[in-house]
Design an enzyme around this catalytic site. Structure first.
Site, PDB file in Angstrom:
ATOM      1  N   CYS A 136     -15.667   3.832 -27.162  1.00  0.00           N
ATOM      2  CA  CYS A 136     -17.015   4.396 -27.312  1.00  0.00           C
ATOM      3  C   CYS A 136     -17.645   4.536 -25.942  1.00  0.00           C
ATOM      4  O   CYS A 136     -18.503   3.736 -25.542  1.00  0.00           O
ATOM      5  CB  CYS A 136     -17.854   3.491 -28.183  1.00  0.00           C
ATOM      6  N   GLY A 180       0.773  -1.239   0.000  1.00  0.00           N
ATOM      7  CA  GLY A 180       0.000   0.000   0.000  1.00  0.00           C
ATOM      8  C   GLY A 180       0.801   1.285   0.000  1.00  0.00           C
ATOM      9  O   GLY A 180       0.211   2.376   0.031  1.00  0.00           O
ATOM     10  N   TYR A 212     -11.125   5.120 -10.820  1.00  0.00           N
ATOM     11  CA  TYR A 212     -10.829   5.732  -9.511  1.00  0.00           C
ATOM     12  C   TYR A 212     -10.632   7.250  -9.597  1.00  0.00           C
ATOM     13  O   TYR A 212     -10.114   7.848  -8.652  1.00  0.00           O
ATOM     14  CB  TYR A 212      -9.537   5.174  -8.917  1.00  0.00           C
ATOM     15  N   GLU A 248       4.513  -6.164   1.477  1.00  0.00           N
ATOM     16  CA  GLU A 248       4.068  -6.596   0.141  1.00  0.00           C
ATOM     17  C   GLU A 248       3.854  -5.416  -0.792  1.00  0.00           C
ATOM     18  O   GLU A 248       2.728  -5.153  -1.229  1.00  0.00           O
ATOM     19  CB  GLU A 248       2.746  -7.352   0.280  1.00  0.00           C
ATOM     20  N   GLY A 262       3.493  -3.363  -4.103  1.00  0.00           N
ATOM     21  CA  GLY A 262       3.246  -3.610  -5.526  1.00  0.00           C
ATOM     22  C   GLY A 262       3.507  -2.325  -6.274  1.00  0.00           C
ATOM     23  O   GLY A 262       4.539  -2.144  -6.930  1.00  0.00           O
TER      24      GLY A 262
HETATM   25  N1  LLP Z   1      -1.044  -7.004  -0.389  1.00  0.00           N
HETATM   26  C1  LLP Z   1      -2.372  -7.178  -0.446  1.00  0.00           C
HETATM   27  C2  LLP Z   1      -2.990  -8.189   0.397  1.00  0.00           C
HETATM   28  C3  LLP Z   1      -3.154  -6.386  -1.300  1.00  0.00           C
HETATM   29  O1  LLP Z   1      -4.464  -6.551  -1.332  1.00  0.00           O
HETATM   30  C4  LLP Z   1      -2.526  -5.417  -2.128  1.00  0.00           C
HETATM   31  C5  LLP Z   1      -3.308  -4.591  -3.039  1.00  0.00           C
HETATM   32  C6  LLP Z   1      -1.122  -5.288  -2.037  1.00  0.00           C
HETATM   33  C7  LLP Z   1      -0.420  -6.086  -1.166  1.00  0.00           C
HETATM   34  C8  LLP Z   1      -0.356  -4.306  -2.874  1.00  0.00           C
HETATM   35  O2  LLP Z   1      -0.726  -2.989  -2.671  1.00  0.00           O
HETATM   36  P1  LLP Z   1       0.113  -1.799  -3.348  1.00  0.00           P
HETATM   37  O3  LLP Z   1       1.479  -1.774  -2.701  1.00  0.00           O
HETATM   38  O4  LLP Z   1       0.221  -2.086  -4.807  1.00  0.00           O
HETATM   39  O5  LLP Z   1      -0.696  -0.586  -3.076  1.00  0.00           O
HETATM   40  N2  LLP Z   1      -6.212  -1.565  -8.580  1.00  0.00           N
HETATM   41  C9  LLP Z   1      -5.982  -0.560  -7.564  1.00  0.00           C
HETATM   42  C10 LLP Z   1      -5.156  -1.082  -6.423  1.00  0.00           C
HETATM   43  C11 LLP Z   1      -5.773  -2.252  -5.719  1.00  0.00           C
HETATM   44  C12 LLP Z   1      -4.871  -2.810  -4.671  1.00  0.00           C
HETATM   45  C13 LLP Z   1      -5.407  -4.061  -4.113  1.00  0.00           C
HETATM   46  N3  LLP Z   1      -4.553  -4.702  -3.193  1.00  0.00           N
HETATM   47  C14 LLP Z   1      -5.334   0.651  -8.224  1.00  0.00           C
HETATM   48  O6  LLP Z   1      -5.091   0.627  -9.422  1.00  0.00           O
HETATM   49  O7  LLP Z   1      -5.090   1.664  -7.547  1.00  0.00           O
END
Ligand code: LLP
Length: 431
Positions: free
Chosen positions: A360, A247, A333, A289, A291
């Site tokens: 479209c 996150g 979003y 974690e 991402g």
């Molecule tokens: N760990 C778990 C259990 C998660 O559910 C998520 C993201 C992450 C790690 C990684 O989070 P990050 O570091 O990437 O923020 N599609 C949305 C984001 C959804 C994230 C869902 N879970 C967007 O494009 O903003």
């Protein structure tokens, strides 16, 4: 547009990884995802270093949902990270990439029987068990296969954080995990005695995404460490690993003020040590974690400008050859992005325009009212920081084909995902 990573301006042209966007378009056409490999590897290294992966056995598990071609799995492995997968498809990708299965965390709030079997058969390191249903299925499948599976319990700790604010509530209203405040977690812990093929080694929580403050994480640390103590005292289970989820926020536009990876990691580790000392428990192995914060800034999308529509006194629409099919985040979003004209990068931004996609759908707008250089059809428009949740959330709406992905580094470009062809669109159709 803020220049990220290896972005460089030379004679009015934008270069990434030493390759000009003009050259990239000539070679691979547009729309095109461009992957700044040095930037992404550097982020991985920052996490490994500051989260003390080698020093203290902590782990950084890249959240594959952000971007997971086989190429990325291999890169993650080379950089010494673990991997978080959330579906059979992501797990299979890791398998195809020969990612070490023991370094995989298998997430998901509704893993199917087939997915659980696949995870057990492949030997994933940790199942992050989300609910009773999964617990029972997992026990049964492990029993049949004569396997013992190490698991974490996913906990809903009562902290919800999004970007600029966070709330501490009982937060029972979540589809994920065992809720802490209503006793669900304790029920699950009690049931563990009946499960001979499951070993609880850790607890996990994830409090949100695109978070800039560290405070919510520090509160999370407090809750989780106290839980480690409580689980030992009440159930005599040693929780050796604590996974704090992902996150961490990134820069998309000037409004975003993210912390550095270093600051973020240090704050978490410091707080963990402080709390553990205070409550007198051994510091557990920590897992995070990330991402988005690994790949977002490493990705850009280049488009070719097509039609333009000027509505006097209202706005000018500039349409590009992609849109919500390659980046759903603005429509889904209201996510903000920055852009520039890559072939006029040094010029002044004199005009205000709205960048629209080719679907479209009136909502297919990538950036509303942004200042841009003098823009003409045929120009190369670049949108930065599209590396996370762009390609992974791409669709074939309007039967638009998915763009290619190219890695750039040291003046060279390398195709890592081919552009979808029209024929690819019919691969699943039975005609
Ligand atoms: N760990 C778990 C259990 C998660 O559910 C998520 C993201 C992450 C790690 C990684 O989070 P990050 O570091 O990437 O923020 N599609 C949305 C984001 C959804 C994230 C869902 N879970 C967007 O494009 O903003």
């Amino acid at each position: 547009m803020k220049l990220q990573g290896t972005m460089l301006v030379k004679e009015n042209e934008l270069y990434i990884g030493g390759v000009s966007c003009k050259e990239l378009r000539e070679k691979y056409q547009t729309p095109l995802y461009v992957f700044d490999e040095d930037l992404v590897r550097n982020n991985c290294r920052e996490y490994v270093k500051h989260f003390r992966v080698n020093k203290e056995n902590n782990r950084v598990a890249y959240a594959g949902k952000a971007f997971l071609p086989i190429y990325m799995c291999k890169l993650i492995n080379e950089e010494g990270l673990c991997l978080d997968v959330v579906s059979g498809g992501e797990l299979y990708t890791a398998y195809k990439a020969q990612f070490p299965m023991e370094k995989i965390l298998f997430h998901g709030n509704n893993k199917t029987i087939e997915e659980i079997k696949m995870g057990v058969e492949l030997g994933v390191g940790r199942f992050v068990v989300d609910n009773y249903y999964e617990l029972e299925l997992l026990e049964k499948i492990c029993e049949e296969k004569g396997e013992k599976q190490a698991v974490y319990f996913r906990i809903t700790p009562g902290i919800e954080a999004h970007t600029h604010e966070y709330i501490k509530t009982g937060q029972i209203d979540s589809k994920f995990g065992f809720t802490l405040s209503n006793g669900e977690l304790y029920n699950a812990l009690e049931k563990l005695n009946n499960y001979k093929n499951i070993e609880l080694v850790g607890i996990h929580a994830h409090i949100g995404s695109q978070i800039f403050e560290v405070e919510p994480y520090l509160d999370e640390v407090k809750i989780m460490m106290n839980l480690v103590k409580e689980i030992k005292e009440s159930y005599n289970i040693d929780i050796k690993e604590v996974d704090l989820g992902g996150g961490m926020g990134v820069y998309y536009t000037e409004e975003d003020k993210p912390k550095t990876i270093k600051k973020f990691c240090e704050a978490i580790i410091e707080k963990t040590e402080e709390v553990c000392k205070k409550i007198d428990i051994k510091v557990p192995i920590l897992i995070i974690e990330p991402g988005r914060s690994i790949v977002a800034n490493g990705g850009s999308t280049i488009y070719t400008v097509g039609a333009m529509k000027h509505i006097k006194g209202i706005r000018t629409y500039v349409s590009v050859d992609g849109g919500m099919t390659d980046n759903i985040r603005p429509s889904l979003y209201q996510a903000g992005y920055e852009c520039a004209i890559a072939n006029k990068i040094g010029e002044k931004r004199k005009n205000q325009v709205t960048i629209s996609g080719k679907c479209c759908e009136s909502g297919d707008i990538l950036i509303t009212d942004t200042n841009i250089m003098d823009i003409k059809s045929g120009d190369i428009l670049i949108i930065s920081s599209t590396g996370a949740y762009g390609y992974s959330m791409a669709s074939n709406y309007n039967k638009i084909t998915k763009p290619a992905v190219v890695s750039v580094q040291n003046g060279k470009s390398k195709l890592i995902c081919k552009r979808q062809s029209y024929e690819d669109l019919f691969k699943l159709e039975v005609v």
